[in-house]
Design a protein around this motif. Structure first.
Motif, PDB file in Angstrom:
ATOM      1  N   ALA A   1       2.256   3.109  -4.276  1.00 17.31           N
ATOM      2  CA  ALA A   1       3.090   2.744  -3.124  1.00 17.31           C
ATOM      3  C   ALA A   1       3.756   1.387  -3.349  1.00 17.31           C
TER       4      ALA A   1
ATOM      5  N   HIS B   1       5.488   3.598   1.571  1.00 20.00           N
ATOM      6  CA  HIS B   1       4.294   3.446   2.401  1.00 20.00           C
ATOM      7  C   HIS B   1       3.183   4.279   1.768  1.00 20.00           C
ATOM      8  N   ARG B   2       1.949   3.796   1.850  1.00 15.08           N
ATOM      9  CA  ARG B   2       0.833   4.520   1.211  1.00 15.08           C
ATOM     10  C   ARG B   2       0.652   5.922   1.794  1.00 15.08           C
ATOM     11  N   GLU B   3       0.984   6.082   3.071  1.00 16.30           N
ATOM     12  CA  GLU B   3       0.886   7.406   3.699  1.00 16.30           C
ATOM     13  C   GLU B   3       1.904   8.373   3.095  1.00 16.30           C
ATOM     14  N   THR B   4       3.085   7.862   2.772  1.00 14.74           N
ATOM     15  CA  THR B   4       4.122   8.673   2.130  1.00 14.74           C
ATOM     16  C   THR B   4       3.626   9.159   0.773  1.00 14.74           C
TER      17      THR B   4
ATOM     18  N   SER C   1       0.537   9.656  -0.099  1.00 16.81           N
ATOM     19  CA  SER C   1      -0.470  10.695   0.177  1.00 16.81           C
ATOM     20  C   SER C   1       0.190  12.025   0.499  1.00 16.81           C
ATOM     21  N   ILE C   2       1.258  11.987   1.286  1.00 11.54           N
ATOM     22  CA  ILE C   2       1.970  13.211   1.671  1.00 11.54           C
ATOM     23  C   ILE C   2       2.569  13.880   0.438  1.00 11.54           C
TER      24      ILE C   2
ATOM     25  N   GLN D   1      -0.167  15.498  -1.595  1.00 15.23           N
ATOM     26  CA  GLN D   1      -0.636  16.689  -0.883  1.00 15.23           C
ATOM     27  C   GLN D   1       0.347  17.848  -1.054  1.00 15.23           C
TER      28      GLN D   1
END
Length: 96
Positions: free
Chosen positions: A51, A57-60, A62-63, A66
């Motif tokens: 990231a 963003h770290r969530e991006t 992860s998405i 996934q």
């Protein structure tokens, strides 16, 4: 002991070298970034490191991982747009 962090659970035949080639071939920077995320995770980077390197963003991150794990490159590169507002004219009215 299980390795902590994001992991590519199914590489679907993609190697780090093939991912790099695909990245370079991409005309759109945002699509190349998605591929870069997968490459970095395969190279052993943590999600937060990927990231930071890619300014995401770290969530991006992860998405993206996934999506790739579930549906491969097709799912990763698929981009859905918001439906937007309903048109005022019906298709018939538009043709007129």
């Amino acid at each position: 002991m299980k390795k902590k962090g994001l992991q590519i659970t199914n590489d679907r035949g993609w190697t780090i070298e093939r991912l790099q080639e695909q990245e370079r071939a991409m005309k759109k920077a945002n699509i190349a970034k998605r591929i870069a995320v997968i490459r970095l995770i395969m190279q052993g980077y943590l999600g937060i490191q990927a990231a930071e390197l890619l300014n995401l963003h770290r969530e991006t991150v992860s998405i993206y991982v996934q999506k790739f794990n579930q549906g491969g490159m097709e799912a990763l590169l698929e981009h859905r747009y918001a439906p937007g507002r309903k048109p005022y004219l019906s298709p018939d009215e538009e043709r007129e």
